[in-house]
Write a protein that holds these residues in place. Structure first.
Motif, PDB file in Angstrom:
ATOM      1  N   SER A 227      71.091 -42.046  27.579  1.00 29.28           N
ATOM      2  CA  SER A 227      70.408 -43.171  27.222  1.00 29.28           C
ATOM      3  C   SER A 227      70.379 -44.142  28.153  1.00 29.28           C
ATOM      4  O   SER A 227      71.534 -44.656  28.657  1.00 29.28           O
ATOM      5  CB  SER A 227      70.811 -43.568  25.709  1.00 29.28           C
ATOM      6  N   LEU A 228      69.528 -45.003  28.257  1.00 28.59           N
ATOM      7  CA  LEU A 228      69.377 -46.433  28.796  1.00 28.59           C
ATOM      8  C   LEU A 228      70.286 -47.417  28.372  1.00 28.59           C
ATOM      9  O   LEU A 228      70.707 -48.350  28.868  1.00 28.59           O
ATOM     10  CB  LEU A 228      68.184 -46.932  29.310  1.00 28.59           C
ATOM     11  N   ASN A 229      70.695 -47.247  26.992  1.00 30.45           N
ATOM     12  CA  ASN A 229      71.658 -48.022  26.266  1.00 30.45           C
ATOM     13  C   ASN A 229      73.002 -47.875  26.825  1.00 30.45           C
ATOM     14  O   ASN A 229      73.726 -48.754  26.462  1.00 30.45           O
ATOM     15  CB  ASN A 229      71.558 -47.900  24.733  1.00 30.45           C
ATOM     16  N   VAL A 230      73.446 -46.726  27.316  1.00 28.02           N
ATOM     17  CA  VAL A 230      74.850 -46.540  27.949  1.00 28.02           C
ATOM     18  C   VAL A 230      74.956 -47.312  29.304  1.00 28.02           C
ATOM     19  O   VAL A 230      74.079 -47.350  30.162  1.00 28.02           O
ATOM     20  CB  VAL A 230      75.121 -45.108  28.161  1.00 28.02           C
TER      21      VAL A 230
ATOM     22  N   PRO B 251      75.845 -48.351  32.860  1.00 27.34           N
ATOM     23  CA  PRO B 251      75.769 -47.559  33.869  1.00 27.34           C
ATOM     24  C   PRO B 251      77.139 -47.207  34.437  1.00 27.34           C
ATOM     25  O   PRO B 251      77.079 -46.144  35.198  1.00 27.34           O
ATOM     26  CB  PRO B 251      75.087 -48.238  35.312  1.00 27.34           C
ATOM     27  N   GLU B 252      78.013 -48.156  34.282  1.00 30.03           N
ATOM     28  CA  GLU B 252      79.306 -47.922  34.857  1.00 30.03           C
ATOM     29  C   GLU B 252      79.963 -46.518  33.984  1.00 30.03           C
ATOM     30  O   GLU B 252      80.813 -45.767  34.693  1.00 30.03           O
ATOM     31  CB  GLU B 252      80.237 -48.995  34.988  1.00 30.03           C
ATOM     32  N   ARG B 253      79.487 -46.442  32.735  1.00 28.90           N
ATOM     33  CA  ARG B 253      80.348 -45.283  31.883  1.00 28.90           C
ATOM     34  C   ARG B 253      79.548 -44.053  32.589  1.00 28.90           C
ATOM     35  O   ARG B 253      80.337 -42.997  32.770  1.00 28.90           O
ATOM     36  CB  ARG B 253      79.678 -45.520  30.467  1.00 28.90           C
ATOM     37  N   VAL B 254      78.146 -44.080  32.930  1.00 25.80           N
ATOM     38  CA  VAL B 254      77.657 -42.908  33.321  1.00 25.80           C
ATOM     39  C   VAL B 254      78.271 -42.244  34.761  1.00 25.80           C
ATOM     40  O   VAL B 254      78.656 -41.080  35.123  1.00 25.80           O
ATOM     41  CB  VAL B 254      75.969 -43.110  33.623  1.00 25.80           C
ATOM     42  N   LEU B 255      78.500 -43.466  35.488  1.00 25.94           N
ATOM     43  CA  LEU B 255      79.062 -43.302  36.861  1.00 25.94           C
ATOM     44  C   LEU B 255      80.384 -42.486  36.704  1.00 25.94           C
ATOM     45  O   LEU B 255      80.793 -41.339  37.427  1.00 25.94           O
ATOM     46  CB  LEU B 255      79.155 -44.584  37.647  1.00 25.94           C
ATOM     47  N   ARG B 256      81.215 -43.148  35.805  1.00 27.82           N
ATOM     48  CA  ARG B 256      82.550 -42.714  35.549  1.00 27.82           C
ATOM     49  C   ARG B 256      82.673 -41.356  35.072  1.00 27.82           C
ATOM     50  O   ARG B 256      83.598 -40.572  35.509  1.00 27.82           O
ATOM     51  CB  ARG B 256      83.265 -43.648  34.684  1.00 27.82           C
ATOM     52  N   ALA B 257      81.842 -40.981  34.171  1.00 31.28           N
ATOM     53  CA  ALA B 257      81.672 -39.603  33.738  1.00 31.28           C
ATOM     54  C   ALA B 257      81.294 -38.470  34.693  1.00 31.28           C
ATOM     55  O   ALA B 257      81.926 -37.507  34.732  1.00 31.28           O
ATOM     56  CB  ALA B 257      80.943 -39.521  32.340  1.00 31.28           C
ATOM     57  N   ILE B 258      80.390 -38.958  35.603  1.00 32.72           N
ATOM     58  CA  ILE B 258      79.929 -37.896  36.560  1.00 32.72           C
ATOM     59  C   ILE B 258      81.109 -37.538  37.702  1.00 32.72           C
ATOM     60  O   ILE B 258      81.290 -36.639  38.114  1.00 32.72           O
ATOM     61  CB  ILE B 258      78.670 -38.713  37.378  1.00 32.72           C
ATOM     62  N   LEU B 259      81.745 -38.935  37.906  1.00 36.11           N
ATOM     63  CA  LEU B 259      83.111 -38.718  38.871  1.00 36.11           C
ATOM     64  C   LEU B 259      84.048 -37.709  38.246  1.00 36.11           C
ATOM     65  O   LEU B 259      84.603 -36.958  38.972  1.00 36.11           O
ATOM     66  CB  LEU B 259      83.494 -40.089  39.247  1.00 36.11           C
ATOM     67  N   GLU B 260      84.207 -38.094  36.875  1.00 40.63           N
ATOM     68  CA  GLU B 260      85.283 -37.127  36.141  1.00 40.63           C
ATOM     69  C   GLU B 260      84.807 -35.714  36.440  1.00 40.63           C
ATOM     70  O   GLU B 260      85.543 -34.756  36.356  1.00 40.63           O
ATOM     71  CB  GLU B 260      85.111 -37.465  34.720  1.00 40.63           C
TER      72      GLU B 260
ATOM     73  N   LEU C 167      84.768 -39.255  18.060  1.00 41.09           N
ATOM     74  CA  LEU C 167      86.098 -39.599  17.801  1.00 41.09           C
ATOM     75  C   LEU C 167      86.215 -41.107  17.951  1.00 41.09           C
ATOM     76  O   LEU C 167      86.768 -41.668  17.230  1.00 41.09           O
ATOM     77  CB  LEU C 167      87.177 -38.896  18.266  1.00 41.09           C
ATOM     78  N   VAL C 168      85.849 -41.557  19.104  1.00 43.70           N
ATOM     79  CA  VAL C 168      85.834 -42.962  19.495  1.00 43.70           C
ATOM     80  C   VAL C 168      84.581 -43.656  18.968  1.00 43.70           C
ATOM     81  O   VAL C 168      84.497 -45.133  19.646  1.00 43.70           O
ATOM     82  CB  VAL C 168      85.958 -43.010  21.240  1.00 43.70           C
ATOM     83  N   GLY C 169      83.864 -43.297  18.193  1.00 44.97           N
ATOM     84  CA  GLY C 169      82.862 -44.311  17.626  1.00 44.97           C
ATOM     85  C   GLY C 169      81.281 -44.076  18.121  1.00 44.97           C
ATOM     86  O   GLY C 169      80.389 -44.801  17.770  1.00 44.97           O
ATOM     87  N   GLY C 170      81.279 -43.128  19.052  1.00 47.50           N
ATOM     88  CA  GLY C 170      79.932 -42.885  19.621  1.00 47.50           C
ATOM     89  C   GLY C 170      79.129 -41.869  19.095  1.00 47.50           C
ATOM     90  O   GLY C 170      79.682 -41.244  17.827  1.00 47.50           O
ATOM     91  N   GLN C 171      77.816 -41.717  19.121  1.00 51.83           N
ATOM     92  CA  GLN C 171      76.989 -40.865  18.594  1.00 51.83           C
ATOM     93  C   GLN C 171      76.573 -39.413  19.429  1.00 51.83           C
ATOM     94  O   GLN C 171      76.788 -39.483  20.609  1.00 51.83           O
ATOM     95  CB  GLN C 171      75.444 -41.329  18.498  1.00 51.83           C
ATOM     96  N   GLU C 172      76.339 -38.471  18.814  1.00 52.31           N
ATOM     97  CA  GLU C 172      76.214 -37.129  19.555  1.00 52.31           C
ATOM     98  C   GLU C 172      75.317 -37.271  20.409  1.00 52.31           C
ATOM     99  O   GLU C 172      75.254 -36.665  21.534  1.00 52.31           O
ATOM    100  CB  GLU C 172      75.684 -36.248  18.195  1.00 52.31           C
ATOM    101  N   SER C 173      73.872 -38.070  20.364  1.00 54.64           N
ATOM    102  CA  SER C 173      72.867 -38.069  21.250  1.00 54.64           C
ATOM    103  C   SER C 173      73.434 -38.737  22.413  1.00 54.64           C
ATOM    104  O   SER C 173      72.863 -38.426  23.662  1.00 54.64           O
ATOM    105  CB  SER C 173      71.672 -38.840  20.658  1.00 54.64           C
ATOM    106  N   THR C 174      74.470 -39.598  22.466  1.00 58.20           N
ATOM    107  CA  THR C 174      74.841 -40.404  23.715  1.00 58.20           C
ATOM    108  C   THR C 174      75.354 -39.404  24.612  1.00 58.20           C
ATOM    109  O   THR C 174      75.449 -39.530  25.739  1.00 58.20           O
ATOM    110  CB  THR C 174      75.936 -41.573  23.150  1.00 58.20           C
TER     111      THR C 174
END
Length: 354
Positions: free
Chosen positions: A184-187, A189-198, A112-119
């Motif tokens: 993916s390494l293209n994401v 790191p701050e997004r990954v950390l934010r998602a894990i905290l969520e 919905l926000v423009g990302g890909q399924e694999s991400t």
């Protein structure tokens, strides 16, 4: 005669022009009317629902997403040598079917926000691992004490309580590890950390654990309607809605959504999370064990606080419809074509029969 011919040609021209305008603006009209169930379509190449299509295509969309998620889950917990009983127990519940609503919610929010399924796939799998762990835990004798889940014996009935408890621990740990390692390494790191905290918030004392504790505390107690409803909403905002909310928010984070987009998606997911439980409570008293794939009437036997108990079956159904309308309103800022999967998911949840 010439005047008559000229009139005929003029009328034909007007008719052709009107027909052209009709077809030109039909697509735009359908997009505006995205809330109608009969106007949605699935694009099989992009796996995206558009606002011109039919609701029946949504099931095909769900099946495709489920297949992608099942494949990723199977790869995430392989039965490698030596085959450990704990891995078998993890796979038993994780791969035992289910609607995959939470992973689909995560993937659809990302797109919905423009990302890909694999991400978002590692996050989607992680959320389902957390969900599987919560099912094993809920079914334990010290919790809801159930022997049937998805039409099969519950985890502790097959592997024993000790292994079932360890499977819960292992699935939670794997969810965190999988999100961190497999994204993916293209994401950034701050997004990954934010998602894990969520996800962590959704599991602990701000989420599942708090909801389960309140659920156990409310068994056998008497409440007046207002107090009972407040206690019930606390239970299910934490026990059920929190993980659905985390699934959607993690997807939006991974997809690179803005803070405004993420909060709108969060509000939508909280509504459908609460709606999911309202419908679940109604089904528990209106369907058989065979239809549900789990023990029907269990909440009544355990003297649990439920929506039908507090407000009755019909009022509960009305409340679910109200939550569905509110959920849809939270997505008004998005393109209706891109939001169609989430809109249809809300309809699917409110109308589900098991």
């Amino acid at each position: 005669m010439e005047n008559q011919e000229a009139l005929v040609y003029t009328l034909i021209s007007i008719f052709i022009s009107l027909q052209f305008l009709f077809w030109r603006f039909l697509r735009r009209y359908n997009a505006v009317m995205h809330s109608g169930r009969e106007t949605r379509h699935l694009n099989p190449r992009s796996h995206t629902l558009t606002a011109e299509s039919y609701e029946s295509d949504f099931m095909s969309y769900m099946i495709r997403k489920s297949k992608s998620v099942n494949k990723a889950l199977d790869e995430a917990v392989p039965l490698c040598e030596p085959v450990l009983k704990i891995r078998e127990a993890m796979r038993y519940t994780l791969l035992s079917g289910g609607k995959r609503v939470r992973p689909m919610l995560c993937l659809a929010a990302c797109e919905l926000v423009g990302g890909q399924e694999s991400t978002a796939m590692p996050s989607a799998c992680a959320v389902e691992m957390i969900h599987a762990s919560s099912l094993i835990q809920d079914d334990l004798p010290c919790m809801d004490d159930d022997s049937l889940r998805r039409g099969k014996p519950t985890n502790h009935k097959v592997f024993g309580e000790n292994i079932a408890i360890l499977a819960v621990d292992a699935l939670i740990a794997l969810a965190i590890k999988h999100t961190g390692e497999s994204t993916s390494l293209n994401v950034p790191p701050e997004r990954v950390l934010r998602a894990i905290l969520e996800m962590a918030r959704a599991v602990g004392t701000e989420g599942l654990v708090a909801g389960q504790a309140a659920d156990l505390d409310g068994e056998g107690k008497s409440f007046d309607n207002d107090t009972g409803l407040k206690h019930l909403e606390f239970i299910h905002i934490h026990k059920t809605a929190a993980l659905l909310e985390a699934a959607a928010v993690m997807g939006a984070i991974m997809g690179g959504g803005s803070d405004k987009e993420i909060e709108r998606i969060r509000s939508y997911a909280r509504c459908i999370g609460l709606m999911f439980q309202v419908v679940d409570d109604v089904l528990d008293v209106t369907k058989s064990s065979e239809e549900l794939g789990k023990t029907a009437g269990k909440d009544l036997i355990s003297e649990k606080l439920t929506y039908p108990k507090v407000m009755g079956v019909e009022k509960s159904r009305e409340y679910a419809e109200k939550l569905n309308r509110e959920a849809r309103e939270h997505l008004n800022m998005f393109d209706p074509d891109k939001a169609a999967p989430l809109l249809l998911l809300a309809d699917y949840i409110v109308n589900r029969q098991n």
